[in-house]
Write a protein that holds these residues in place. Structure first.
Motif, PDB file in Angstrom:
ATOM      1  N   ASN A   1     -73.597  62.184-100.203  1.00  0.00           N
ATOM      2  CA  ASN A   1     -72.683  61.387 -99.392  1.00  0.00           C
ATOM      3  C   ASN A   1     -73.412  60.319 -98.599  1.00  0.00           C
ATOM      4  O   ASN A   1     -72.879  59.239 -98.377  1.00  0.00           O
ATOM      5  N   THR A   2     -74.634  60.611 -98.167  1.00  0.00           N
ATOM      6  CA  THR A   2     -75.431  59.614 -97.457  1.00  0.00           C
ATOM      7  C   THR A   2     -75.685  58.403 -98.343  1.00  0.00           C
ATOM      8  O   THR A   2     -75.562  57.262 -97.908  1.00  0.00           O
ATOM      9  N   VAL A   3     -75.996  58.645 -99.595  1.00  0.00           N
ATOM     10  CA  VAL A   3     -76.269  57.567-100.538  1.00  0.00           C
ATOM     11  C   VAL A   3     -74.976  56.893-100.992  1.00  0.00           C
ATOM     12  O   VAL A   3     -74.885  55.667-101.051  1.00  0.00           O
ATOM     13  N   ASP A   4     -73.953  57.697-101.282  1.00  0.00           N
ATOM     14  CA  ASP A   4     -72.692  57.169-101.812  1.00  0.00           C
ATOM     15  C   ASP A   4     -71.843  56.452-100.769  1.00  0.00           C
ATOM     16  O   ASP A   4     -70.980  55.655-101.121  1.00  0.00           O
TER      17      ASP A   4
ATOM     18  N   VAL B   1     -71.093  54.891 -93.627  1.00  0.00           N
ATOM     19  CA  VAL B   1     -70.965  55.992 -92.667  1.00  0.00           C
ATOM     20  C   VAL B   1     -72.103  57.009 -92.844  1.00  0.00           C
ATOM     21  O   VAL B   1     -71.937  58.192 -92.582  1.00  0.00           O
ATOM     22  N   TRP B   2     -73.261  56.540 -93.271  1.00  0.00           N
ATOM     23  CA  TRP B   2     -74.381  57.422 -93.599  1.00  0.00           C
ATOM     24  C   TRP B   2     -74.760  58.368 -92.467  1.00  0.00           C
ATOM     25  O   TRP B   2     -75.144  59.504 -92.710  1.00  0.00           O
ATOM     26  N   LYS B   3     -74.634  57.895 -91.214  1.00  0.00           N
ATOM     27  CA  LYS B   3     -75.096  58.736 -90.106  1.00  0.00           C
ATOM     28  C   LYS B   3     -74.317  60.039 -89.991  1.00  0.00           C
ATOM     29  O   LYS B   3     -74.808  61.005 -89.428  1.00  0.00           O
ATOM     30  N   TRP B   4     -73.107  60.083 -90.548  1.00  0.00           N
ATOM     31  CA  TRP B   4     -72.300  61.305 -90.483  1.00  0.00           C
ATOM     32  C   TRP B   4     -72.593  62.243 -91.644  1.00  0.00           C
ATOM     33  O   TRP B   4     -71.960  63.289 -91.777  1.00  0.00           O
ATOM     34  N   TYR B   5     -73.557  61.879 -92.489  1.00  0.00           N
ATOM     35  CA  TYR B   5     -73.957  62.736 -93.605  1.00  0.00           C
ATOM     36  C   TYR B   5     -75.473  62.921 -93.674  1.00  0.00           C
ATOM     37  O   TYR B   5     -75.966  63.626 -94.535  1.00  0.00           O
ATOM     38  N   ALA B   6     -76.206  62.283 -92.783  1.00  0.00           N
ATOM     39  CA  ALA B   6     -77.663  62.359 -92.809  1.00  0.00           C
ATOM     40  C   ALA B   6     -78.148  63.740 -92.389  1.00  0.00           C
ATOM     41  O   ALA B   6     -77.485  64.434 -91.623  1.00  0.00           O
ATOM     42  N   ILE B   7     -79.287  64.125 -92.910  1.00  0.00           N
ATOM     43  CA  ILE B   7     -79.955  65.353 -92.489  1.00  0.00           C
ATOM     44  C   ILE B   7     -81.127  64.935 -91.608  1.00  0.00           C
ATOM     45  O   ILE B   7     -81.955  64.116 -92.006  1.00  0.00           O
TER      46      ILE B   7
END
Length: 141
Positions: A29-32, A36-42
């Motif tokens: 999800n971070t890549v796709d 909104v990457w920050k809400w899927y980043a680890i």
């Protein structure tokens, strides 16, 4: 950490296969969804010397303003406050972001240590279960 390449050492080190796959889904999800990457980043939990001890992640931001947080500390690193510090910091940060109205988390019913982390960070039981177990919502310290 924002890319699959950067997060794979943490994810690959997870012993729990289901958790490992969930984190891989978060990374996809971070890549796709770069908008909104920050809400899927680890985010890595590291010591000052660079030693990786665990990680925290969001599981997306819902349309109703809820963001769910997930976290874990490697075996042998528990009980030192790493998860509590990381969950507290990410919760504070999330609640300062536009559109975030609440932060929730979920733990396995028998994971009392994880439930204690949430309690120390100001989370209270919601009185309902999710897919994994009891859900908690941040109410403040």
């Amino acid at each position: 950490m924002t890319s699959q390449e950067e997060t794979s050492p943490y994810v690959d080190a997870l012993e729990n296969a289901a958790l490992r796959e969930r984190y891989r889904e978060i990374m996809r999800n971070t890549v796709d969804r770069p908008d909104v990457w920050k809400w899927y980043a680890i985010w890595a939990i590291e010591l000052k010397d660079g030693t990786l001890v665990g990680g925290v992640a969001f599981k997306g931001l819902n349309a109703d303003g809820m963001v769910e947080i997930g976290y874990g500390v490697f075996d042998g690193r528990e009980g030192r406050g790493y998860a509590t510090e990381a969950v507290g910091a990410l919760t504070t940060w999330a609640l300062s972001q536009p559109g975030v109205l609440r932060v929730e988390a979920e733990t396995a019913p028998d994971n009392l240590a994880s439930q204690r982390v949430l309690e120390k960070c100001g989370f209270v039981p919601l009185g309902k279960n999710g897919d994994v177990g009891p859900r908690f919502v941040w109410k403040g310290r």
